[in-house]
Design an enzyme around this catalytic site. Structure first.
Site, PDB file in Angstrom:
ATOM      1  N   HIS A 189       7.476  -5.482  11.305  1.00 13.50           N
ATOM      2  CA  HIS A 189       6.077  -5.510  11.734  1.00 13.50           C
ATOM      3  C   HIS A 189       5.184  -5.985  10.597  1.00 13.50           C
ATOM      4  O   HIS A 189       4.369  -6.898  10.774  1.00 13.50           O
ATOM      5  CB  HIS A 189       5.644  -4.125  12.212  1.00 13.50           C
ATOM      6  CG  HIS A 189       4.159  -3.958  12.351  1.00 13.50           C
ATOM      7  ND1 HIS A 189       3.438  -4.563  13.352  1.00 13.50           N
ATOM      8  CD2 HIS A 189       3.251  -3.293  11.595  1.00 13.50           C
ATOM      9  CE1 HIS A 189       2.154  -4.264  13.214  1.00 13.50           C
ATOM     10  NE2 HIS A 189       2.007  -3.499  12.148  1.00 13.50           N
ATOM     11  N   ASP A 244      -9.196 -36.695   8.064  1.00 12.64           N
ATOM     12  CA  ASP A 244      -8.041 -35.822   8.264  1.00 12.64           C
ATOM     13  C   ASP A 244      -7.856 -35.038   6.978  1.00 12.64           C
ATOM     14  O   ASP A 244      -8.647 -35.136   6.054  1.00 12.64           O
ATOM     15  CB  ASP A 244      -6.784 -36.659   8.583  1.00 12.64           C
ATOM     16  CG  ASP A 244      -5.752 -35.867   9.368  1.00 12.64           C
ATOM     17  OD1 ASP A 244      -5.211 -34.901   8.805  1.00 12.64           O
ATOM     18  OD2 ASP A 244      -5.515 -36.198  10.536  1.00 12.64           O
ATOM     19  N   TRP A 281       7.782  -3.591   4.095  1.00 11.84           N
ATOM     20  CA  TRP A 281       7.431  -4.990   3.831  1.00 11.84           C
ATOM     21  C   TRP A 281       7.283  -5.277   2.350  1.00 11.84           C
ATOM     22  O   TRP A 281       7.329  -6.423   1.918  1.00 11.84           O
ATOM     23  CB  TRP A 281       6.162  -5.390   4.587  1.00 11.84           C
ATOM     24  CG  TRP A 281       4.871  -5.103   3.858  1.00 11.84           C
ATOM     25  CD1 TRP A 281       4.186  -3.938   3.872  1.00 11.84           C
ATOM     26  CD2 TRP A 281       4.142  -6.002   3.016  1.00 11.84           C
ATOM     27  NE1 TRP A 281       3.080  -4.032   3.071  1.00 11.84           N
ATOM     28  CE2 TRP A 281       3.024  -5.298   2.538  1.00 11.84           C
ATOM     29  CE3 TRP A 281       4.319  -7.325   2.606  1.00 11.84           C
ATOM     30  CZ2 TRP A 281       2.086  -5.867   1.675  1.00 11.84           C
ATOM     31  CZ3 TRP A 281       3.373  -7.878   1.740  1.00 11.84           C
ATOM     32  CH2 TRP A 281       2.280  -7.148   1.288  1.00 11.84           C
ATOM     33  N   SER A 319       6.251 -23.224   2.223  1.00  7.12           N
ATOM     34  CA  SER A 319       5.264 -23.648   3.215  1.00  7.12           C
ATOM     35  C   SER A 319       3.846 -23.325   2.749  1.00  7.12           C
ATOM     36  O   SER A 319       2.944 -24.168   2.826  1.00  7.12           O
ATOM     37  CB  SER A 319       5.566 -22.952   4.540  1.00  7.12           C
ATOM     38  OG  SER A 319       4.434 -22.887   5.338  1.00  7.12           O
ATOM     39  N   SER A 320       3.660 -22.105   2.243  1.00  6.76           N
ATOM     40  CA  SER A 320       2.312 -21.711   1.810  1.00  6.76           C
ATOM     41  C   SER A 320       1.834 -22.540   0.635  1.00  6.76           C
ATOM     42  O   SER A 320       0.668 -22.920   0.567  1.00  6.76           O
ATOM     43  CB  SER A 320       2.286 -20.243   1.400  1.00  6.76           C
ATOM     44  OG  SER A 320       2.442 -19.432   2.514  1.00  6.76           O
ATOM     45  N   HIS A 366      -1.242  -8.291  -4.723  1.00 15.29           N
ATOM     46  CA  HIS A 366      -2.663  -8.010  -4.619  1.00 15.29           C
ATOM     47  C   HIS A 366      -3.502  -9.246  -4.345  1.00 15.29           C
ATOM     48  O   HIS A 366      -4.301  -9.224  -3.428  1.00 15.29           O
ATOM     49  CB  HIS A 366      -3.227  -7.182  -5.768  1.00 15.29           C
ATOM     50  CG  HIS A 366      -4.507  -6.556  -5.296  1.00 15.29           C
ATOM     51  ND1 HIS A 366      -4.514  -5.432  -4.515  1.00 15.29           N
ATOM     52  CD2 HIS A 366      -5.762  -6.991  -5.344  1.00 15.29           C
ATOM     53  CE1 HIS A 366      -5.748  -5.195  -4.126  1.00 15.29           C
ATOM     54  NE2 HIS A 366      -6.532  -6.121  -4.619  1.00 15.29           N
ATOM     55  N   GLU A 389      -2.476 -11.582  -2.732  1.00 14.02           N
ATOM     56  CA  GLU A 389      -2.103 -11.845  -1.343  1.00 14.02           C
ATOM     57  C   GLU A 389      -3.051 -11.161  -0.356  1.00 14.02           C
ATOM     58  O   GLU A 389      -3.421 -11.748   0.658  1.00 14.02           O
ATOM     59  CB  GLU A 389      -0.665 -11.378  -1.115  1.00 14.02           C
ATOM     60  CG  GLU A 389      -0.224 -11.273   0.333  1.00 14.02           C
ATOM     61  CD  GLU A 389      -0.058 -12.608   1.019  1.00 14.02           C
ATOM     62  OE1 GLU A 389       0.053 -13.632   0.318  1.00 14.02           O
ATOM     63  OE2 GLU A 389      -0.034 -12.627   2.260  1.00 14.02           O
ATOM     64  N   TYR A 409      -6.123 -10.601  -0.751  1.00  8.99           N
ATOM     65  CA  TYR A 409      -7.373 -11.373  -0.694  1.00  8.99           C
ATOM     66  C   TYR A 409      -7.163 -12.705   0.003  1.00  8.99           C
ATOM     67  O   TYR A 409      -8.083 -13.234   0.628  1.00  8.99           O
ATOM     68  CB  TYR A 409      -7.954 -11.563  -2.094  1.00  8.99           C
ATOM     69  CG  TYR A 409      -8.387 -10.247  -2.676  1.00  8.99           C
ATOM     70  CD1 TYR A 409      -9.103  -9.357  -1.892  1.00  8.99           C
ATOM     71  CD2 TYR A 409      -8.056  -9.857  -3.949  1.00  8.99           C
ATOM     72  CE1 TYR A 409      -9.461  -8.130  -2.373  1.00  8.99           C
ATOM     73  CE2 TYR A 409      -8.419  -8.629  -4.444  1.00  8.99           C
ATOM     74  CZ  TYR A 409      -9.118  -7.765  -3.648  1.00  8.99           C
ATOM     75  OH  TYR A 409      -9.473  -6.544  -4.118  1.00  8.99           O
ATOM     76  N   SER A 452     -19.465 -15.692   7.390  1.00  8.28           N
ATOM     77  CA  SER A 452     -20.652 -16.295   6.774  1.00  8.28           C
ATOM     78  C   SER A 452     -21.155 -17.509   7.561  1.00  8.28           C
ATOM     79  O   SER A 452     -22.227 -18.026   7.255  1.00  8.28           O
ATOM     80  CB  SER A 452     -20.336 -16.723   5.339  1.00  8.28           C
ATOM     81  OG  SER A 452     -19.839 -15.637   4.621  1.00  8.28           O
ATOM     82  N   HIS A 473      -2.743  -0.806  -9.219  1.00 12.49           N
ATOM     83  CA  HIS A 473      -3.325   0.317  -8.470  1.00 12.49           C
ATOM     84  C   HIS A 473      -2.479   0.655  -7.237  1.00 12.49           C
ATOM     85  O   HIS A 473      -2.719   1.655  -6.580  1.00 12.49           O
ATOM     86  CB  HIS A 473      -4.791   0.059  -8.091  1.00 12.49           C
ATOM     87  CG  HIS A 473      -5.008  -1.033  -7.104  1.00 12.49           C
ATOM     88  ND1 HIS A 473      -6.111  -1.845  -7.124  1.00 12.49           N
ATOM     89  CD2 HIS A 473      -4.285  -1.469  -6.061  1.00 12.49           C
ATOM     90  CE1 HIS A 473      -6.051  -2.712  -6.144  1.00 12.49           C
ATOM     91  NE2 HIS A 473      -4.947  -2.511  -5.477  1.00 12.49           N
ATOM     92  N   HIS A 474      -1.484  -0.186  -6.941  1.00  5.94           N
ATOM     93  CA  HIS A 474      -0.536   0.157  -5.883  1.00  5.94           C
ATOM     94  C   HIS A 474       0.558   1.071  -6.406  1.00  5.94           C
ATOM     95  O   HIS A 474       1.422   1.483  -5.643  1.00  5.94           O
ATOM     96  CB  HIS A 474       0.110  -1.114  -5.322  1.00  5.94           C
ATOM     97  CG  HIS A 474      -0.868  -2.048  -4.681  1.00  5.94           C
ATOM     98  ND1 HIS A 474      -1.142  -2.034  -3.331  1.00  5.94           N
ATOM     99  CD2 HIS A 474      -1.661  -3.013  -5.199  1.00  5.94           C
ATOM    100  CE1 HIS A 474      -2.038  -2.965  -3.049  1.00  5.94           C
ATOM    101  NE2 HIS A 474      -2.376  -3.570  -4.161  1.00  5.94           N
ATOM    102  N   THR A 500     -17.796  -7.195  -3.598  1.00  8.45           N
ATOM    103  CA  THR A 500     -17.667  -6.948  -2.162  1.00  8.45           C
ATOM    104  C   THR A 500     -18.978  -6.430  -1.605  1.00  8.45           C
ATOM    105  O   THR A 500     -19.418  -6.839  -0.519  1.00  8.45           O
ATOM    106  CB  THR A 500     -16.533  -5.943  -1.892  1.00  8.45           C
ATOM    107  OG1 THR A 500     -15.391  -6.353  -2.643  1.00  8.45           O
ATOM    108  CG2 THR A 500     -16.185  -5.904  -0.435  1.00  8.45           C
ATOM    109  N   LYS A 524     -21.384  -9.119  -0.976  1.00 11.60           N
ATOM    110  CA  LYS A 524     -21.137  -9.843   0.268  1.00 11.60           C
ATOM    111  C   LYS A 524     -21.647  -9.062   1.473  1.00 11.60           C
ATOM    112  O   LYS A 524     -22.321  -9.611   2.343  1.00 11.60           O
ATOM    113  CB  LYS A 524     -19.644 -10.132   0.424  1.00 11.60           C
ATOM    114  CG  LYS A 524     -19.084 -10.900  -0.742  1.00 11.60           C
ATOM    115  CD  LYS A 524     -17.604 -11.050  -0.657  1.00 11.60           C
ATOM    116  CE  LYS A 524     -17.261 -12.218   0.218  1.00 11.60           C
ATOM    117  NZ  LYS A 524     -17.850 -13.456  -0.250  1.00 11.60           N
ATOM    118  N   ARG A 528       3.906   8.130   5.493  1.00  8.15           N
ATOM    119  CA  ARG A 528       4.103   6.913   6.267  1.00  8.15           C
ATOM    120  C   ARG A 528       5.588   6.578   6.337  1.00  8.15           C
ATOM    121  O   ARG A 528       6.391   7.110   5.574  1.00  8.15           O
ATOM    122  CB  ARG A 528       3.313   5.758   5.647  1.00  8.15           C
ATOM    123  CG  ARG A 528       3.752   5.407   4.263  1.00  8.15           C
ATOM    124  CD  ARG A 528       2.806   4.453   3.561  1.00  8.15           C
ATOM    125  NE  ARG A 528       2.935   3.078   4.023  1.00  8.15           N
ATOM    126  CZ  ARG A 528       2.709   1.993   3.241  1.00  8.15           C
ATOM    127  NH1 ARG A 528       2.358   2.155   1.978  1.00  8.15           N
ATOM    128  NH2 ARG A 528       2.816   0.792   3.733  1.00  8.15           N
TER     129      ARG A 528
END
Lengths: 295, 529
Positions: B80, B109, B145, B173-174, B257, B259, B261, B272, B306-307, B332, B335, B454
């Protein structure tokens, strides 16, 4: 002419999907081989898929680059597109920088933090209780768990083959630059001479690197499964060697194109891109030589 | 901005339509076709990943083990996460970038059209490989994950090899997609469009592409080290050979991290655009918005640990990562206040894209605030690996990333298809989603604070009521996505013809194109003042 007027949009092309299929078969086949290797089975289908995928990839690379070379030779590309190519190549090299940065980061972490912790030094020295007899050295030859991870007799001496390799690679960067200058000046004979020298230096580097691995495996017992020093050593030098090999293939292609009379004094992006790549590989080597071999 | 753009699209040069048959998609070099493929792929993955969440929530509907084996539950949890991150959210944003960037900057293009097609076509193959692991001996990835070593190395199922190669393909790909985006934005802007005149969506994607190119190679590196540890006896993540399992987490989160963002910045860009359009005002502070995005991107490289507050780090490290993480609240906040100030005293209307954007601002703020709670190292010791964390990142990802994607789709769908969607049904989609997702994720805060861990298929009786609410909310949220599919099909089959500018407050080059947008966006670049 305003270069914005005619941005070249290629016709629909089969190469991307061929590449995706080829990569799928290559990695899928490799996965099957490794999957069954763990179970001790020799996987014929995996090998077939892998070879098939590799063949598709070779077909794709020659076909796709062939198509691009043909388009370039028929002057379909505008100035703006050649800027796109340059920027694309620069960002690709940046991604390669980050790839190597990850492995250098690992080397830093292991040497500065985790190995001393395992030996009882520093903030997390509590880890020493796992293997109370363990002492930290670098290169790390005596692993904490010496039953699982073998003990090599020694490491590669930086002042023999690695030093020669350093000289080879740095000189090859110089000769490549001289070839580039000759290309800009339109001296075709000089380019060919310098390209031959560059290629010889590059291929000699790869050959010496292979002989160094043979020495490590046969005489020093320094193999992939002898702990963290060997892990970082082989992964960093191995990926670097792979990049040198790719660079050699790129430069060989450029040499063949020069023999065929391609490239003009002011339009030779493929040559420049290969040269950038070569210099990048050279810089990585200098870091490797200092951080992996010498210190 | 000139109106001559509309006259020029029928210029004879390059004015050939799409190819016929399947070849149009397989061999495409057209940004709109590739964008469509990305978006459809992402929708399919949303449903596959969503159905795995269904399995999880069905099992957790009541205490005890009813439906699936714990082993299979772990695989569902893992897949998932992987599918939603790499299959649903990221491709959706690349699809939006493909559709919108050339139209927004006045280009014909994307800069590198064939590379563009390659980045798309790697994905179906990569996900075939990854989902295929579920049918192999020993099952699919079951280590979450984040695939921490040694769960993903020493104790992993044999199929982990295919998982590693699938990640390699997605990463390639990315990277290629990001190179294409960054080159397009840097090199294909219409004359006169300076960086600080660029639409905000382009800005957010420029930064996102930079983050992708910087961190996807690190992900490739970490899975390569896993592969070496598993098959070739190296010791990167094995302390017995001098390595360190914690090293895995450091390298992974150095990728991980930025990732997160990558998954939210393009949504910031979409919102926006939508909020000014439906407030009929300019964005309150364009420059501050740009600088806030840049600040977030820079900070994203120095907060990764921080993870890992509970994993065992030197005290100075805990402090450093705690303070840098809290710094992120500043850009943040810039924004959030920017969007609110844009709405302030605007003549607002509440069409579906606006509803999604307002939902985004409110709910993303909830997720951001729980993020500040989690950033505090001492209390994170308690929150770590509870449902509070699950609530936090679903509040930033579902109403963040996914609501942003919905807002974008409803906002630009008339331009893409030339047809208006059914506003009533679309609003129904919003409200059912909104209620469903809050029912799903809000109670997770409570069970998490009360200590429910979890990734565990069972729980004590005390959590039973809230978990039932959560599961019902999840089913409602999932079902509401069927409304979305129905709205899309209805729009394509019988939508009313859309005007060239369906939203009167919307600005930007994309709205100067005829509706539906022509196959090649701007054969000749428009002039931007």
């Amino acid at each position: 002419m305003d270069s914005h007027e005619h941005y070249y949009i290629p016709e629909p092309s089969k190469w991307p999907i061929v590449c995706a299929v080829g990569l799928f078969f290559t990695l899928g086949g490799l996965g099957m081989i490794l999957f069954n290797m763990t179970a001790g089975i020799d996987d014929l289908w995996g090998q077939i898929f892998f070879m098939l995928g590799a063949a598709i990839m070779v077909y794709m690379f020659t076909g796709w680059f062939g198509a691009v070379i043909e388009e370039s030779m028929s002057n379909l590309y505008s100035d703006q597109l050649s800027v796109s190519f340059r920027k694309g190549m620069s960002w690709f090299i940046f991604s390669e920088v980050m790839f190597f940065a990850a492995f250098f980061g690992v080397l830093f972490y292991v040497r500065v933090l985790s190995v001393p912790w395992l030996a009882g030094e520093g903030d997390k020295g509590m880890a020493h209780m796992l293997w109370p007899d363990f002492t930290a050295t670098w290169p790390l030859l005596n692993n904490p768990n010496s039953e699982q991870f073998g003990t090599p007799k020694g490491v590669i001496d930086p002042w023999h083959i690695p030093l020669i390799n350093t000289i080879l690679l740095v000189s090859s960067s110089v000769t490549l630059t001289l070839a580039h200058h000759a290309l800009k000046a339109g001296k075709r004979g000089v380019i060919k001479a310098y390209m031959v020298i560059t290629l010889l230096l590059g291929f000699t580097f790869v050959g010496l690197q292979i002989s160094e691995y043979i020495e490590a495996y046969q005489q020093l017992d320094l193999t992939l499964s002898t702990g963290i020093y060997a892990s970082t050593f082989f992964l960093l030098t191995g990926f670097h060697g792979a990049h040198v090999t790719i660079g050699c293939i790129m430069l060989t292609t450029m040499f063949i194109r020069i023999l065929k009379g391609h490239f003009s004094a002011d339009d030779h992006f493929a040559f420049e891109a290969s040269a950038w790549y070569w210099h990048f590989v050279d810089v990585v080597w200098l870091l490797l030589f200092m951080l992996v071999y010498v210190f | 901005m000139s109106t001559q753009a509309t006259d020029m699209v029928h210029d004879e040069h390059d004015d050939h339509g799409p190819a016929k048959g399947i070849g149009r998609w397989l061999f495409s070099t057209n940004h709109k076709d590739i964008g469509t493929m990305y978006l459809v792929f992402s929708l399919v993955m949303l449903f596959i990943g969503g159905s795995m969440a269904f399995v999880v929530r069905a099992e957790l509907f009541q205490p005890g083990l009813q439906l699936v084996e714990p082993e299979f539950f772990n695989q569902m949890i893992t897949m998932h996460g992987l599918i939603m991150v790499f299959g649903a959210v990221m491709p959706a944003f690349v699809g939006l970038a493909n559709w919108m960037l050339p139209m927004m900057i006045g280009a014909p293009d994307m800069a590198l059209p064939r590379l563009n097609n390659l980045s798309f076509w790697l994905l179906p193959f990569a996900f075939t490989m990854m989902i295929g692991t579920l049918f192999m001996d020993g099952g699919g990835p079951n280590f979450g994950w984040t695939f921490y070593a040694p769960l993903s190395t020493t104790y992993a199922p044999p199929s982990v090899t295919f998982f590693i190669f699938a990640i390699h393909m997605m990463g390639a790909s990315s990277i290629m997609g990001a190179i294409n985006v960054i080159v397009t934005i840097m090199n294909m802007r219409a004359p006169g469009m300076t960086y600080f005149k660029m639409p905000m969506f382009c800005w957010t994607w420029l930064i996102t592409a930079f983050l992708l190119i910087a961190v996807m190679p690190v992900l490739a590196g970490v899975v390569t080290m896993m592969l070496m540890d598993i098959h070739f006896g190296t010791a990167f993540f094995d302390a017995g050979g001098g390595g360190d399992p914690v090293l895995f987490q450091h390298v992974f989160w150095f990728f991980g991290h930025p990732e997160v963002y990558i998954m939210i910045l393009p949504s910031f860009g979409v919102v926006s655009h939508v909020i000014p359009a439906f407030s009929r005002k300019k964005l309150f502070g364009y420059n501050s918005m740009v600088y806030a995005i840049i600040a977030i991107a820079i900070l994203s490289f120095v907060v990764w640990a921080h993870h890992m507050f509970t994993v065992g780090m030197p005290f100075a490290g805990e402090l450093f990562f705690m303070y840098t993480t809290m710094l992120i609240a500043i850009p943040t906040g810039v924004k959030i206040f920017n969007w609110i100030s844009t709405m302030f005293r605007g003549s607002m209307t509440f069409e579906t894209p606006m509803l999604y954007s307002i939902g985004f601002v409110i709910l993303f703020t909830i997720g951001g605030l729980s993020g500040i709670m989690l950033a505090l190292a001492p209390v994170d010791m308690v929150y770590q690996d509870t449902y509070f964390v699950v609530a936090h990142f679903h509040y930033v990802l579902v109403p963040g990333a996914i609501f942003g994607i919905f807002a974008a789709v409803y906002f630009w769908l008339p331009k893409w298809t030339g047809k208006m969607y059914d506003e009533g049904l679309a609003k129904l989609h919003f409200w059912v989603s909104f209620i469903g997702l809050n029912l799903t994720f809000f109670p997770m805060h409570f069970v998490g604070l009360a200590g429910m861990p979890r990734r565990i298929p069972d729980y004590p009786l005390q959590f039973a009521d809230f978990n039932m609410v959560v599961s019902l909310g999840a089913f409602l949220f999932g079902a509401s996505q069927l409304i979305f599919v129905y709205v899309l099909i209805k729009t394509l089959r019988s939508g009313e013809k859309a005007e060239q500018l369906p939203w009167d407050g919307a600005e930007g080059l994309e709205w100067t194109l005829p509706t539906p947008a022509p196959y090649h966006s701007f054969p000749t670049p428009p002039k931007v003042d």
